[in-house]
Design an enzyme around this catalytic site. Structure first.
Site, PDB file in Angstrom:
ATOM      1  N   ASP A   7      10.956 -13.568  15.031  1.00  0.00           N
ATOM      2  CA  ASP A   7      10.570 -14.096  16.337  1.00  0.00           C
ATOM      3  C   ASP A   7      11.571 -15.181  16.729  1.00  0.00           C
ATOM      4  OD1 ASP A   7       9.486 -15.343  18.557  1.00  0.00           O
ATOM      5  OD2 ASP A   7       7.487 -15.622  17.697  1.00  0.00           O
ATOM      6  N   SER A  27       2.823 -17.423  26.602  1.00  0.00           N
ATOM      7  CA  SER A  27       2.672 -17.988  25.260  1.00  0.00           C
ATOM      8  C   SER A  27       3.591 -19.175  25.011  1.00  0.00           C
ATOM      9  CB  SER A  27       2.909 -16.910  24.200  1.00  0.00           C
ATOM     10  OG  SER A  27       4.156 -16.269  24.405  1.00  0.00           O
ATOM     11  N   HIS A  76       9.557 -17.642  20.462  1.00  0.00           N
ATOM     12  CA  HIS A  76       8.669 -18.797  20.376  1.00  0.00           C
ATOM     13  C   HIS A  76       9.304 -19.868  19.495  1.00  0.00           C
ATOM     14  CE1 HIS A  76       5.947 -15.360  21.359  1.00  0.00           C
ATOM     15  NE2 HIS A  76       5.564 -16.237  22.268  1.00  0.00           N
TER      16      HIS A  76
END
Length: 393
Positions: free
Chosen positions: A368, A129, A371
């Site tokens: 998060d 990702s 990312h």
């Protein structure tokens, strides 16, 4: 030695011969400066000539620049988990920083120029990702430099998603392969095949520019683990040392590149490990810890004044260095690890899509810090990708 576990599969006990190269890092900054210094294309320091001098692209500082960001969060390709402004992030200073290498200026990204130089060609990001993060960033950066009426086409799928700039015949794709090597279903179980890559590799042939990444998924356990068994040398294993497994898989990938890629026709890049910021006690901020949280939540500024690597240098990066350094046809290492480690402010934190009020109220468990927001840090990765692709020889 990895020990197989009883299961419906035929097992036998063997000694797995996986030798993980020992990389002794006495000074991380020295390592970062010497990534490319010995023999071959990989070892050459990525230098950009300017006014008769040279500078390293990946050693420098973050400087405030009011001309940033290069595009807006309304770019429709951005996934909710990366679209921090759309999902309520209150601050915008993190969008206003530009990477400044030690003693040179890198060219500003130009979307129209990118398409004209790449007319009729293809770019593919391959990996996890973080690769998807960079893929979406590049599409937004290119789109901001051309007319909104220029036709495009997108096809989303798994493992392959394709975005086409139809007027220019340019394709920018993302192929999801978190481990690079193949995962096959055997009697209903997912088997990570450390010695096999043909299933994935078939999708990468004929591409003009390939950019690979891997690293984070090798250490995932529990519900985040992407396999039930690993296979190496014809034997199935319930588990083994994860860095040894990563090296074995990376060497399978390296053999595939050396055997299947004509580097006179295809440019190959490998992205360094994208660091996480879950533990503020690891952040080197001049002797103090600026965060009152156990995550990146609430961070609004890059780190400055670090005398070494901020945090813990990723062990996965040592594996990548060892494997790429041994290749016959080494890719260009897009060494974004240090510059990204300084950006504890650039993660989605709790602004990563439709989190519940309870999740947002508990950032220590839901933030998060892996990312990156878009617009944001991956735009710099692509600025350096653009520089290496068109301006380094």
């Amino acid at each position: 030695m990895a020990t197989p576990k009883c299961s419906p599969f035929p097992f036998h006990f063997i000694t797995l011969s996986l030798l993980l190269h020992s990389i002794i890092v006495s000074s991380v900054v020295l390592v970062l400066r010497n990534h490319h210094h010995n023999n071959g294309g990989y070892h050459r320091s990525p230098m950009l000539q300017t006014n008769g001098s040279y500078c390293s692209l990946f050693i420098g500082t973050w400087v405030r620049d009011e001309t940033f960001p290069l595009y807006q969060y309304s770019c429709p390709i951005i996934d909710p988990e990366f679209n921090c402004q759309m999902y309520g992030r209150p601050d915008t200073d993190y969008l206003k920083y530009r990477w400044q290498p030690a003693n040179c200026q890198i060219p500003r990204f130009n979307g129209a120029q990118f398409l004209m130089r790449m007319r009729g060609k293809s770019v593919m990001f391959v990996g996890d990702s973080l690769g998807r993060n960079q893929w979406q960033s590049l599409i937004c950066m290119i789109s901001s430099g051309i007319s909104a009426s220029s036709p495009t086409q997108i096809t989303r799928g798994d493992p392959l998603s394709i975005f086409k700039f139809l007027e220019y015949g340019v394709t920018v794709s993302f192929y999801r392969a978190p481990y690079l090597v193949d995962i096959d279903a055997v009697q209903g179980k997912r088997v990570l095949k450390l010695d096999e890559i043909r299933g994935n590799g078939n999708a990468w042939t004929g591409v003009d520019v390939l950019s690979f990444n891997t690293g984070h998924w090798w250490t995932h356990k529990g519900t985040l683990q992407g396999w039930e068994y690993m296979e190496a040398g014809g034997t199935l294993y319930q588990d083994m040392d994860r860095y040894m497994a990563m090296e074995r898989g990376m060497r399978t990938w390296a053999k595939w590149v050396d055997s299947n890629i004509d580097t006179s026709k295809t440019r190959v890049f490998f992205q360094g490990i994208s660091p996480t910021h879950y533990n503020p006690s690891e952040w080197n901020t001049g002797g103090t810890v600026s965060s009152t949280s156990k995550s990146c939540y609430g961070e609004t500024m890059p780190m400055t004044g670090s005398s070494g690597f901020p945090g813990t240098f990723p062990d996965q990066m040592k594996v990548i260095e060892a494997v790429i350094g041994s290749m016959n046809k080494p890719p260009f290492l897009l060494d974004i690890t240090l510059l990204s480690a300084m950006r504890k402010d650039a993660h989605p934190s709790i602004y990563s899509g439709d989190l519940t009020p309870e999740q947002r109220a508990n950032p220590d468990h839901s933030a998060d810090c892996s990312h990156w927001c878009l617009p944001g840090l991956p735009d710099t990765w692509n600025q350096l990708f653009y520089t290496a692709l068109f301006f380094l020889h």
